[in-house]
Design an enzyme around this catalytic site. Sequence first.
Site, PDB file in Angstrom:
ATOM      1  N   TYR A 105      -1.491  -3.542  -6.867  1.00 20.62           N
ATOM      2  CA  TYR A 105      -1.204  -4.333  -5.674  1.00 20.62           C
ATOM      3  C   TYR A 105      -2.224  -4.181  -4.549  1.00 20.62           C
ATOM      4  O   TYR A 105      -2.595  -3.067  -4.184  1.00 20.62           O
ATOM      5  CB  TYR A 105       0.176  -3.959  -5.116  1.00 20.62           C
ATOM      6  CG  TYR A 105       0.701  -5.040  -4.206  1.00 20.62           C
ATOM      7  CD1 TYR A 105       1.346  -6.152  -4.739  1.00 20.62           C
ATOM      8  CD2 TYR A 105       0.521  -4.983  -2.832  1.00 20.62           C
ATOM      9  CE1 TYR A 105       1.791  -7.174  -3.925  1.00 20.62           C
ATOM     10  CE2 TYR A 105       0.973  -5.998  -2.007  1.00 20.62           C
ATOM     11  CZ  TYR A 105       1.602  -7.093  -2.563  1.00 20.62           C
ATOM     12  OH  TYR A 105       2.044  -8.105  -1.756  1.00 20.62           O
ATOM     13  N   HIS A 116     -10.503  -2.245  11.456  1.00 21.76           N
ATOM     14  CA  HIS A 116      -9.426  -3.111  10.951  1.00 21.76           C
ATOM     15  C   HIS A 116      -9.201  -4.221  11.975  1.00 21.76           C
ATOM     16  O   HIS A 116      -8.200  -4.232  12.690  1.00 21.76           O
ATOM     17  CB  HIS A 116      -8.168  -2.255  10.764  1.00 21.76           C
ATOM     18  CG  HIS A 116      -7.066  -2.908  10.003  1.00 21.76           C
ATOM     19  ND1 HIS A 116      -5.765  -2.482  10.061  1.00 21.76           N
ATOM     20  CD2 HIS A 116      -7.061  -3.946   9.142  1.00 21.76           C
ATOM     21  CE1 HIS A 116      -4.997  -3.223   9.279  1.00 21.76           C
ATOM     22  NE2 HIS A 116      -5.769  -4.138   8.713  1.00 21.76           N
ATOM     23  N   ARG A 129       0.838  -1.194   0.000  1.00 20.62           N
ATOM     24  CA  ARG A 129       0.000   0.000   0.000  1.00 20.62           C
ATOM     25  C   ARG A 129       0.872   1.243   0.000  1.00 20.62           C
ATOM     26  O   ARG A 129       1.943   1.264   0.584  1.00 20.62           O
ATOM     27  CB  ARG A 129      -0.898   0.034   1.244  1.00 20.62           C
ATOM     28  CG  ARG A 129      -2.126  -0.876   1.135  1.00 20.62           C
ATOM     29  CD  ARG A 129      -3.034  -0.720   2.349  1.00 20.62           C
ATOM     30  NE  ARG A 129      -2.369  -1.170   3.545  1.00 20.62           N
ATOM     31  CZ  ARG A 129      -1.869  -0.385   4.485  1.00 20.62           C
ATOM     32  NH1 ARG A 129      -1.988   0.939   4.386  1.00 20.62           N
ATOM     33  NH2 ARG A 129      -1.281  -0.892   5.527  1.00 20.62           N
ATOM     34  N   SER A 145      -1.319  -3.409  10.295  1.00 15.96           N
ATOM     35  CA  SER A 145      -0.931  -4.297   9.206  1.00 15.96           C
ATOM     36  C   SER A 145       0.334  -5.069   9.571  1.00 15.96           C
ATOM     37  O   SER A 145       1.291  -4.498  10.087  1.00 15.96           O
ATOM     38  CB  SER A 145      -0.675  -3.478   7.942  1.00 15.96           C
ATOM     39  OG  SER A 145      -1.869  -2.809   7.598  1.00 15.96           O
ATOM     40  N   CYS A 197       0.802  -7.239  11.901  1.00 13.83           N
ATOM     41  CA  CYS A 197       1.047  -7.332  13.343  1.00 13.83           C
ATOM     42  C   CYS A 197       0.272  -8.475  13.990  1.00 13.83           C
ATOM     43  O   CYS A 197       0.060  -8.483  15.206  1.00 13.83           O
ATOM     44  CB  CYS A 197       0.740  -6.015  14.030  1.00 13.83           C
ATOM     45  SG  CYS A 197       1.918  -4.722  13.577  1.00 13.83           S
ATOM     46  N   ASP A 203      -9.322  -9.696   8.989  1.00 15.18           N
ATOM     47  CA  ASP A 203      -8.786  -8.362   8.682  1.00 15.18           C
ATOM     48  C   ASP A 203      -9.758  -7.209   8.931  1.00 15.18           C
ATOM     49  O   ASP A 203      -9.346  -6.139   9.335  1.00 15.18           O
ATOM     50  CB  ASP A 203      -8.309  -8.321   7.224  1.00 15.18           C
ATOM     51  CG  ASP A 203      -7.356  -7.164   6.941  1.00 15.18           C
ATOM     52  OD1 ASP A 203      -6.370  -7.006   7.689  1.00 15.18           O
ATOM     53  OD2 ASP A 203      -7.610  -6.405   5.992  1.00 15.18           O
ATOM     54  N   ARG A 228       2.272 -12.098  -0.362  1.00 16.97           N
ATOM     55  CA  ARG A 228       0.918 -12.376   0.147  1.00 16.97           C
ATOM     56  C   ARG A 228       0.312 -13.615  -0.492  1.00 16.97           C
ATOM     57  O   ARG A 228       0.658 -13.992  -1.606  1.00 16.97           O
ATOM     58  CB  ARG A 228       0.004 -11.183  -0.186  1.00 16.97           C
ATOM     59  CG  ARG A 228       0.389  -9.884   0.492  1.00 16.97           C
ATOM     60  CD  ARG A 228      -0.366  -9.674   1.758  1.00 16.97           C
ATOM     61  NE  ARG A 228       0.176  -8.610   2.593  1.00 16.97           N
ATOM     62  CZ  ARG A 228      -0.387  -8.202   3.719  1.00 16.97           C
ATOM     63  NH1 ARG A 228      -1.523  -8.746   4.136  1.00 16.97           N
ATOM     64  NH2 ARG A 228       0.166  -7.262   4.450  1.00 16.97           N
ATOM     65  N   LYS A 250      -9.564  -2.363   1.618  1.00 17.04           N
ATOM     66  CA  LYS A 250      -9.262  -1.201   2.448  1.00 17.04           C
ATOM     67  C   LYS A 250     -10.062   0.027   2.006  1.00 17.04           C
ATOM     68  O   LYS A 250     -10.532   0.818   2.819  1.00 17.04           O
ATOM     69  CB  LYS A 250      -7.755  -0.900   2.416  1.00 17.04           C
ATOM     70  CG  LYS A 250      -6.917  -2.026   3.033  1.00 17.04           C
ATOM     71  CD  LYS A 250      -7.337  -2.244   4.423  1.00 17.04           C
ATOM     72  CE  LYS A 250      -7.042  -3.516   5.146  1.00 17.04           C
ATOM     73  NZ  LYS A 250      -5.807  -4.143   5.267  1.00 17.04           N
TER      74      LYS A 250
HETATM   75  P1  GTP Z   1      -2.153  -7.746   7.504  1.00 22.74           P
HETATM   76  O1  GTP Z   1      -2.646  -8.800   6.592  1.00 22.74           O
HETATM   77  O2  GTP Z   1      -1.106  -6.870   6.915  1.00 22.74           O
HETATM   78  O3  GTP Z   1      -3.245  -6.934   8.088  1.00 22.74           O
HETATM   79  O4  GTP Z   1      -1.340  -8.513   8.712  1.00 22.74           O
HETATM   80  P2  GTP Z   1      -1.882  -9.278   9.995  1.00 22.74           P
HETATM   81  O5  GTP Z   1      -2.185  -8.297  11.072  1.00 22.74           O
HETATM   82  O6  GTP Z   1      -2.928 -10.239   9.637  1.00 22.74           O
HETATM   83  O7  GTP Z   1      -0.546 -10.051  10.476  1.00 22.74           O
HETATM   84  P3  GTP Z   1      -0.161 -11.602  10.345  1.00 22.74           P
HETATM   85  O8  GTP Z   1      -0.976 -12.470  11.251  1.00 22.74           O
HETATM   86  O9  GTP Z   1      -0.098 -11.975   8.931  1.00 22.74           O
HETATM   87  O10 GTP Z   1       1.320 -11.563  10.942  1.00 22.74           O
HETATM   88  C1  GTP Z   1       2.306 -10.711  10.409  1.00 22.74           C
HETATM   89  C2  GTP Z   1       3.677 -11.149  10.826  1.00 22.74           C
HETATM   90  O11 GTP Z   1       3.778 -11.167  12.259  1.00 22.74           O
HETATM   91  C3  GTP Z   1       4.004 -12.559  10.351  1.00 22.74           C
HETATM   92  O12 GTP Z   1       5.342 -12.602   9.934  1.00 22.74           O
HETATM   93  C4  GTP Z   1       3.814 -13.406  11.583  1.00 22.74           C
HETATM   94  O13 GTP Z   1       4.611 -14.549  11.582  1.00 22.74           O
HETATM   95  C5  GTP Z   1       4.163 -12.442  12.726  1.00 22.74           C
HETATM   96  N1  GTP Z   1       3.382 -12.755  13.960  1.00 22.74           N
HETATM   97  C6  GTP Z   1       2.054 -12.989  14.042  1.00 22.74           C
HETATM   98  N2  GTP Z   1       1.683 -13.285  15.307  1.00 22.74           N
HETATM   99  C7  GTP Z   1       2.808 -13.235  16.065  1.00 22.74           C
HETATM  100  C8  GTP Z   1       3.077 -13.445  17.456  1.00 22.74           C
HETATM  101  O14 GTP Z   1       2.203 -13.748  18.262  1.00 22.74           O
HETATM  102  N3  GTP Z   1       4.375 -13.284  17.851  1.00 22.74           N
HETATM  103  C9  GTP Z   1       5.368 -12.951  16.975  1.00 22.74           C
HETATM  104  N4  GTP Z   1       6.606 -12.803  17.457  1.00 22.74           N
HETATM  105  N5  GTP Z   1       5.152 -12.747  15.652  1.00 22.74           N
HETATM  106  C10 GTP Z   1       3.891 -12.879  15.197  1.00 22.74           C
HETATM  107  C1  SPV Z   2      -2.958  -4.438   5.280  1.00 20.59           C
HETATM  108  O1  SPV Z   2      -1.970  -3.784   4.916  1.00 20.59           O
HETATM  109  O2  SPV Z   2      -3.560  -4.200   6.350  1.00 20.59           O
HETATM  110  C2  SPV Z   2      -3.423  -5.559   4.446  1.00 20.59           C
HETATM  111  C3  SPV Z   2      -2.811  -5.710   3.122  1.00 20.59           C
HETATM  112  O3  SPV Z   2      -4.326  -6.281   4.838  1.00 20.59           O
HETATM  113  S1  SPV Z   2      -3.520  -4.655   1.944  1.00 20.59           S
HETATM  114  O4  SPV Z   2      -4.716  -5.315   1.398  1.00 20.59           O
HETATM  115  O5  SPV Z   2      -2.529  -4.440   0.889  1.00 20.59           O
HETATM  116  O6  SPV Z   2      -3.915  -3.425   2.557  1.00 20.59           O
HETATM  117 MN    MN Z   3      -4.818  -5.987   7.127  1.00 23.44          MN
END
Ligand code: GTP
Ligand code: SPV
Ligand code: MN
Length: 593
Positions: free
Chosen positions: A201, A230, A73, A252, A254, A279, A371, A210
């Site tokens: 993207y 979110h 983004r 994002s 996290c 999400d 992704r 979003k």
């Molecule tokens: P978006 O799709 O961007 O909104 O991301 P998200 O909030 O869904 O995050 P996601 O669960 O994909 O995790 C993002 C990154 O953080 C990945 O590399 C995970 O492995 C890492 N991660 C997720 N949960 C944890 C956790 O509890 N501890 C740690 N250390 N890392 C984590």
């Molecule tokens: C985020 O960045 O929170 C995502 C990926 O879920 S995107 O759809 O590119 O915004």
């Molecule tokens: Mn997201």
Amino acid sequence: MATVPTTNTHLASWVDEVAKLMKPERVHWCDGSSAEKSRLTDEAVASKVLIPLDQKRWPGCYFHHSNPGDVARVEHLTFICTPTKEQAGPTNNWMDPKEAYQKLRGIYDGAMKGRTMYVVPYVMGPPDSPFSKVGVEITDSVYVALNMGVMTRMGKVALERLGGSNEFNRGVHSVADCNPDRRFICHFPQDNTIWSVGSGYGGNALLGKKCLALRIASYLARNEGWLAEHMLILEAESPDGEVSYVAAAFPSACGKTNFAMMIPPKPFDGWRIRTVGDDIAWLRVGEGGQLWAVNPEAGYFGVVPGTNFKTNPNAMKSIEKDTIFTNVARTKDGDVWWEGKDNEAPAELIDWKGQAWKKGSSEKAAHPNSRFTAPMDNNPALSRFAFDPKGVPLSALIFGGRRSTTMPLVLQSFNWTHGTYLASTLGSETTAAATGAVGVVRRDPMAMLPFIGYDAGTYLTHWLEMQSRIPNPPKLFMVNWFRKGGDGKFLWPGYGENMRVLKWILDRSHGRVGAQESILGYLPRLEDLNLAGLDIRMDDIRAAMKVDLGEWESELESQQEWFDKLGKTMPRALQLQRDLLLDRVKLARKVGA
Ligand code: GTP
Ligand code: SPV
Ligand code: MN
């Protein structure tokens, strides 16, 4: 020109108008059928937009590499185009709607010459839910059309839901020449319109996500008395069959997808965590005076790196078939690889840019924001309420950022206003999900900083006002999975082990476990957490939960800078909460607590 599969004259004439501007060679109205999906996939393969993976190992799976300058983004190129700058507020880029339409019309003029214009009708939310919203995205990207087919209820179902109504989001998208100098993601909340150009993207291009389900929806939500957030939504079933729901906002990359798909560790045998959404959550007051949550999406656009059978087995199973992988690394024989996959890197790979890569290289093989796009039905832990038109009732709302210092593992707010204050000052280290520096702490209120479709102070006031609309509100919590020790390592093991924290949150929400009052909020006492079988040092857990008064004094200074930035509309109640906390910190430091 194609036959128009709708008698909706508002829609037909708008599509006509956009076609006149874009001048495509042909127009394709997406019907969402599986025959259409295979036809579009074949087209995408023929034009090298998609590369098939080994279909035996990865049935229905494809690889896509985006333009290397178009991998996330672009917040600095995202605009809220309201009649006045004040309506967009100090945290959004603003462009005058007239100027924005004119500028983008210039870029759109003839942008689809010689190409296909796809008309993608879609519904955000279950098609039979009164809360769902219809959008139509016009795009020149077959990749976008295919992704929208996974992420939304797409095609005929949307036209049926729309009927003859003029109430649909008008989304216009062209990759054009994918030039970052001519890349704009423009939102016109007053017109229920989104115009996006120059990027193919994720959140820049899949306009239902979003752009509509957060930025435009948050604007509508404020006017209509609900919230577009979110947040992931998860279902927790206890061994004796009690079912509770929580929603959690993490910025994002996290941890939302991971938390929503978590598998509890051994001492929690008999617990079941199921995913409602990973999400986005639309929250409305419903039955029993509770806050009810609907997931508007139908698929997952998830972060690939770090995903493996230990951290997230449900995600690994969700991507075994019918998945589009964007910007991962692959092998010559049609396998995929990324940093943090279960197996070590093979000796040789083709990296996300399409270049030869050798094990031991200092470059990453997969892009950090690579992704997967996978249908929700693939998830073995999918909640059967993921499709429920009225959603699920929430017991708790959780907010969490990525903070290597300061924020304890978990805390419960004293009340709604205090919880809103904590969420409004959520800080998080930036990630690869957006372009720009990574690892810098920034304030990300409710994990919504890039997604609030109007003035941020007004948004926070709306949150405070929601309290009087919810007779039976969820309890509000903060978490931080990412605190680090002196050795730079995470103090808390995270992933499935987060169940230990979730259990305390659920018990607190149902009023049946102890806590200790601290200056920040209620913290679990060590004996309140089930830590059985956890192979980490008690000192590390204590450090993960510590409230360090020195850190908090600087935290509160930084929060003041954030509040100052919000300007005139910043709610006084939140300022008072911050000032009160600062006084508590100062008193505590004085007595040397
Ligand atoms: P978006 O799709 O961007 O909104 O991301 P998200 O909030 O869904 O995050 P996601 O669960 O994909 O995790 C993002 C990154 O953080 C990945 O590399 C995970 O492995 C890492 N991660 C997720 N949960 C944890 C956790 O509890 N501890 C740690 N250390 N890392 C984590
Ligand atoms: C985020 O960045 O929170 C995502 C990926 O879920 S995107 O759809 O590119 O915004
Ligand atoms: Mn997201």
